[in-house]
Design a protein around this motif. Structure first.
Motif, mmCIF file in Angstrom:
data_model
loop_
_atom_site.group_PDB
_atom_site.id
_atom_site.type_symbol
_atom_site.label_atom_id
_atom_site.label_comp_id
_atom_site.label_asym_id
_atom_site.label_seq_id
_atom_site.Cartn_x
_atom_site.Cartn_y
_atom_site.Cartn_z
ATOM 1 N N ALA A 41 125.951 5.829 18.613
ATOM 2 C CA ALA A 41 126.436 4.507 19.011
ATOM 3 C C ALA A 41 127.887 4.296 18.586
ATOM 4 O O ALA A 41 128.417 3.202 18.712
ATOM 5 N N VAL A 42 128.512 5.348 18.085
ATOM 6 C CA VAL A 42 129.887 5.263 17.578
ATOM 7 C C VAL A 42 130.758 6.243 18.346
ATOM 8 O O VAL A 42 130.433 7.425 18.454
ATOM 9 N N ASP A 43 131.856 5.752 18.899
ATOM 10 C CA ASP A 43 132.850 6.609 19.542
ATOM 11 C C ASP A 43 134.113 6.568 18.709
ATOM 12 O O ASP A 43 134.611 5.478 18.383
ATOM 13 N N ILE A 44 134.609 7.740 18.385
ATOM 14 C CA ILE A 44 135.817 7.838 17.566
ATOM 15 C C ILE A 44 136.888 8.547 18.378
ATOM 16 O O ILE A 44 136.696 9.672 18.834
ATOM 17 N N GLY A 45 137.983 7.837 18.565
ATOM 18 C CA GLY A 45 139.097 8.409 19.308
ATOM 19 C C GLY A 45 140.392 8.118 18.586
ATOM 20 O O GLY A 45 140.411 7.457 17.545
ATOM 21 N N PRO A 46 141.484 8.619 19.131
ATOM 22 C CA PRO A 46 142.772 8.341 18.501
ATOM 23 C C PRO A 46 143.124 6.856 18.642
ATOM 24 O O PRO A 46 143.194 6.332 19.745
ATOM 25 N N GLY A 47 143.228 6.183 17.525
ATOM 26 C CA GLY A 47 143.628 4.782 17.527
ATOM 27 C C GLY A 47 142.522 3.773 17.766
ATOM 28 O O GLY A 47 142.782 2.575 17.759
ATOM 29 N N LEU A 48 141.286 4.228 17.998
ATOM 30 C CA LEU A 48 140.211 3.271 18.275
ATOM 31 C C LEU A 48 138.852 3.856 17.891
ATOM 32 O O LEU A 48 138.537 4.995 18.231
ATOM 33 N N ILE A 49 138.080 3.050 17.187
ATOM 34 C CA ILE A 49 136.685 3.369 16.899
ATOM 35 C C ILE A 49 135.854 2.265 17.526
ATOM 36 O O ILE A 49 136.070 1.086 17.247
ATOM 37 N N GLU A 50 134.926 2.641 18.401
ATOM 38 C CA GLU A 50 134.044 1.680 19.040
ATOM 39 C C GLU A 50 132.635 1.856 18.498
ATOM 40 O O GLU A 50 132.120 2.972 18.446
ATOM 41 N N ILE A 51 132.047 0.730 18.092
ATOM 42 C CA ILE A 51 130.690 0.724 17.561
ATOM 43 C C ILE A 51 129.856 -0.177 18.460
ATOM 44 O O ILE A 51 130.120 -1.366 18.578
ATOM 45 N N ARG A 52 128.854 0.417 19.107
ATOM 46 C CA ARG A 52 127.986 -0.349 20.012
ATOM 47 C C ARG A 52 126.729 -0.769 19.265
ATOM 48 O O ARG A 52 126.056 0.069 18.651
ATOM 49 N N VAL A 53 126.438 -2.065 19.323
ATOM 50 C CA VAL A 53 125.286 -2.600 18.591
ATOM 51 C C VAL A 53 124.458 -3.529 19.463
ATOM 52 O O VAL A 53 124.935 -4.049 20.466
ATOM 53 N N VAL A 54 123.227 -3.716 19.021
ATOM 54 C CA VAL A 54 122.357 -4.763 19.546
ATOM 55 C C VAL A 54 122.283 -5.817 18.453
ATOM 56 O O VAL A 54 122.011 -5.484 17.289
ATOM 57 N N ALA A 55 122.559 -7.060 18.808
ATOM 58 C CA ALA A 55 122.493 -8.149 17.826
ATOM 59 C C ALA A 55 121.045 -8.608 17.703
ATOM 60 O O ALA A 55 120.372 -8.832 18.701
ATOM 61 N N THR A 56 120.599 -8.733 16.458
ATOM 62 C CA THR A 56 119.243 -9.221 16.211
ATOM 63 C C THR A 56 119.255 -10.636 15.652
ATOM 64 O O THR A 56 118.204 -11.207 15.377
ATOM 65 N N GLU A 57 120.455 -11.168 15.461
ATOM 66 C CA GLU A 57 120.610 -12.570 15.049
ATOM 67 C C GLU A 57 121.947 -13.080 15.552
ATOM 68 O O GLU A 57 122.807 -12.312 15.981
ATOM 69 N N LEU A 58 122.108 -14.360 15.505
ATOM 70 C CA LEU A 58 123.334 -15.029 15.940
ATOM 71 C C LEU A 58 123.885 -15.855 14.789
ATOM 72 O O LEU A 58 123.152 -16.138 13.857
ATOM 73 N N PRO A 59 125.139 -16.236 14.797
ATOM 74 C CA PRO A 59 126.170 -16.040 15.802
ATOM 75 C C PRO A 59 126.788 -14.637 15.736
ATOM 76 O O PRO A 59 126.680 -13.946 14.718
ATOM 77 N N LEU A 60 127.455 -14.253 16.816
ATOM 78 C CA LEU A 60 127.976 -12.902 16.940
ATOM 79 C C LEU A 60 129.201 -12.629 16.074
ATOM 80 O O LEU A 60 129.319 -11.547 15.497
ATOM 81 N N ARG A 61 130.124 -13.572 15.988
ATOM 82 C CA ARG A 61 131.368 -13.321 15.239
ATOM 83 C C ARG A 61 131.095 -12.910 13.792
ATOM 84 O O ARG A 61 131.651 -11.914 13.329
ATOM 85 N N PRO A 62 130.243 -13.612 13.035
ATOM 86 C CA PRO A 62 129.970 -13.171 11.665
ATOM 87 C C PRO A 62 129.331 -11.785 11.599
ATOM 88 O O PRO A 62 129.594 -11.029 10.664
ATOM 89 N N LEU A 63 128.518 -11.445 12.588
ATOM 90 C CA LEU A 63 127.920 -10.107 12.620
ATOM 91 C C LEU A 63 128.993 -9.041 12.771
ATOM 92 O O LEU A 63 129.005 -8.043 12.050
ATOM 93 N N ALA A 64 129.892 -9.271 13.712
ATOM 94 C CA ALA A 64 130.984 -8.317 13.936
ATOM 95 C C ALA A 64 131.865 -8.203 12.696
ATOM 96 O O ALA A 64 132.271 -7.101 12.308
ATOM 97 N N ASP A 65 132.137 -9.335 12.062
ATOM 98 C CA ASP A 65 132.961 -9.323 10.846
ATOM 99 C C ASP A 65 132.276 -8.546 9.718
ATOM 100 O O ASP A 65 132.916 -7.757 9.016
ATOM 101 N N ARG A 66 130.955 -8.762 9.542
ATOM 102 C CA ARG A 66 130.225 -8.048 8.486
ATOM 103 C C ARG A 66 130.223 -6.544 8.734
ATOM 104 O O ARG A 66 130.391 -5.749 7.806
ATOM 105 N N LEU A 67 130.047 -6.153 9.981
ATOM 106 C CA LEU A 67 130.043 -4.731 10.303
ATOM 107 C C LEU A 67 131.422 -4.112 10.080
ATOM 108 O O LEU A 67 131.539 -3.034 9.491
#
Length: 101
Positions: A41-67
């Protein structure tokens, strides 16, 4: 294993410790794999790391910040220390909506 693969596995470990998210499945049939790839679920490239997740709780912004905060120490002493981390929420579990009014 490569440094990027090892890093993806370390990020997956960090993701497992963050409440409210789980890795987004990228493969539907993994029976052919010799061992599970937790970092898929993780793509690592030059200048960018993308992490794909399924949220199991809301709100989304705090989840993204914690990760993002959980991943930062893993990146600190690597070639990816200054890389942008993008959290992509691919789905929201229906149970996350139970408390939404």
């Amino acid at each position: 294993m490569s440094a990027a693969t090892d890093l993806a596995e370390a990020i997956a470990d960090a993701m497992a410790a963050v409440p409210g998210v789980r890795p987004a499945p990228t493969l539907t049939d993994t029976s052919w794999l010799p061992k599970p790839i937790r970092g898929s679920a993780v793509d690592i490239g030059p200048g960018l790391i993308e992490i794909r997740v399924v949220a199991t709780e809301l709100p989304l912004r705090p989840l993204a910040d914690r990760l993002t905060e959980a991943v930062a120490p893993i990146l600190a002493d690597t070639a990816w220390a200054d890389t942008t981390v993008r959290v992509i929420v691919t789905d929201v579990e229906s149970t996350a909506l139970d408390d939404v009014t």
